[in-house]
Write a protein that holds these residues in place. Structure first.
Motif, PDB file in Angstrom:
ATOM      1  N   THR A   1      -8.857  -1.862  -5.751  1.00  0.00           N
ATOM      2  CA  THR A   1      -7.532  -1.541  -5.212  1.00  0.00           C
ATOM      3  C   THR A   1      -6.435  -2.092  -6.115  1.00  0.00           C
TER       4      THR A   1
ATOM      5  N   ALA B   1     -10.821   4.633  -0.456  1.00  0.00           N
ATOM      6  CA  ALA B   1     -11.243   3.571   0.462  1.00  0.00           C
ATOM      7  C   ALA B   1     -12.457   4.012   1.276  1.00  0.00           C
TER       8      ALA B   1
ATOM      9  N   SER C   1       0.824  -1.202   0.000  1.00  0.00           N
ATOM     10  CA  SER C   1       0.000   0.000   0.000  1.00  0.00           C
ATOM     11  C   SER C   1       0.865   1.262   0.000  1.00  0.00           C
TER      12      SER C   1
END
Length: 321
Positions: free
Chosen positions: A302, A285, A252
């Protein structure tokens, strides 16, 4: 004729400036979600977004510095988890909080240094080395934690539960201080200029008299320290830690940095851009959660964001080809 082409030139400059482009995308997403759900733009939700990305933001600053220097560290998430279990172990064994924090930060910093030493002295691919070291740190974290959850019993409530002016979580202070310090380090110090030079062209940097190994070790050490700071923020929010707590964070962080314009080529990118990338990921998100997007679909989205980010970072090379 010049008057007619002025707006076109302005749009061209806007499109080439990735930070401005990201801000534009951020505004469009926020406006679209707010039209669907007005509560999205409420102060409480905005603060919640920043709080949710506080750990990721700190790790992204570490990843951005490493990428700009021409390196990468895929063990940052596991270093963070290792630091957390060390902190918990010291507290569980009756040690004072200050000692637990000091040892946790020390463990993370040493882990980063070890990565830097191996990468710089062996001249091997940092991607492979740090991927392997991630397993090493994960194993050590499992040994320290015994493979189970470790509870802090509110030891970090003063950080995780306290709010400035009754609104802003104290954890955001850690995030913004780290971002500001990394920005100053990269843009206003000789160290920052030299790691940019190393990332841009390692051979030229060497011929210019820059001690490559020393600076590479230093960047990885700073990355480890930042992972330790991220660990403090993480445990203060969760009040617990487990060896698997860092899983996925490094990916991430890498995604956020690349979205923000930091490239795999090294020598390019900015702390400001990486921070915008973090916020963009947090907003996406949060928007998917507010709009009740299926969790499986969120995973797919994602993944698509990661692919698009890598493609965008490689546009320059595609044009040259």
């Amino acid at each position: 004729m010049s008057t007619a082409t002025a707006p076109t030139r302005s749009l061209g400059r806007f499109a080439k400036n990735q930070n401005l482009l990201l801000l534009g995308v951020l505004v469009v997403i926020c406006a679209a979600v707010a039209l669907t759900n007005p509560s999205f733009l409420k102060l409480a939700n905005i603060v919640s977004i920043f709080q949710q990305v506080s750990v990721l933001g700190i790790l992204t600053m570490a990843m951005a510095l490493l990428l700009i220097s021409g390196g990468i560290d895929l063990s940052l998430g596991m270093i963070m988890a290792l630091s957390g279990v060390v902190i918990s172990r010291v507290i569980t064994d009756g040690g004072p909080i200050w000692l637990a924090i000091a040892l946790g930060l020390a463990a993370a910093t040493v882990a980063g240094l070890i990565n830097g030493v191996i990468v710089s002295l062996t001249k091997t691919m940092p991607l492979i080395i740090t991927l392997g070291m991630a397993s090493v740190y994960f194993g050590v974290a499992l040994i320290v934690s015994g493979g189970g959850f470790m509870n802090f019993s509110g030891a970090f409530d003063s950080i995780g539960r306290t709010r400035i002016a009754g609104i802003f979580p104290t954890t955001l202070v850690f995030l913004f201080v780290v971002v500001i310090l990394c920005f100053l380090l990269l843009n206003y110090t000789r160290f920052g200029r030299r790691i940019v030079a190393i990332g841009g062209n390692e051979e030229n940097a060497y011929l210019s008299g820059i001690r490559l190994n020393r600076y590479k070790m230093a960047v990885y050490t700073i990355g480890g320290l930042l992972a330790g700071i991220a660990s403090i923020v993480l445990v203060s929010r969760l009040d617990s830690i487990v060896a698997t707590a860092g899983t996925g964070y490094e990916l991430s962080a890498l995604t956020a940095a690349v979205i923000g314009g930091v490239t795999f080529e090294g020598g390019r990118g900015s702390i400001g851009g990486a921070f915008i990338g973090v916020i963009l990921m947090g907003v996406i998100a949060n928007a998917m959660t507010i709009l009740s997007v299926d969790s499986y679909l969120q995973t797919a989205i994602t993944g698509a964001i990661i692919v698009v980010a890598v493609i965008l970072s490689n546009i320059g090379r595609m044009r040259r080809g």
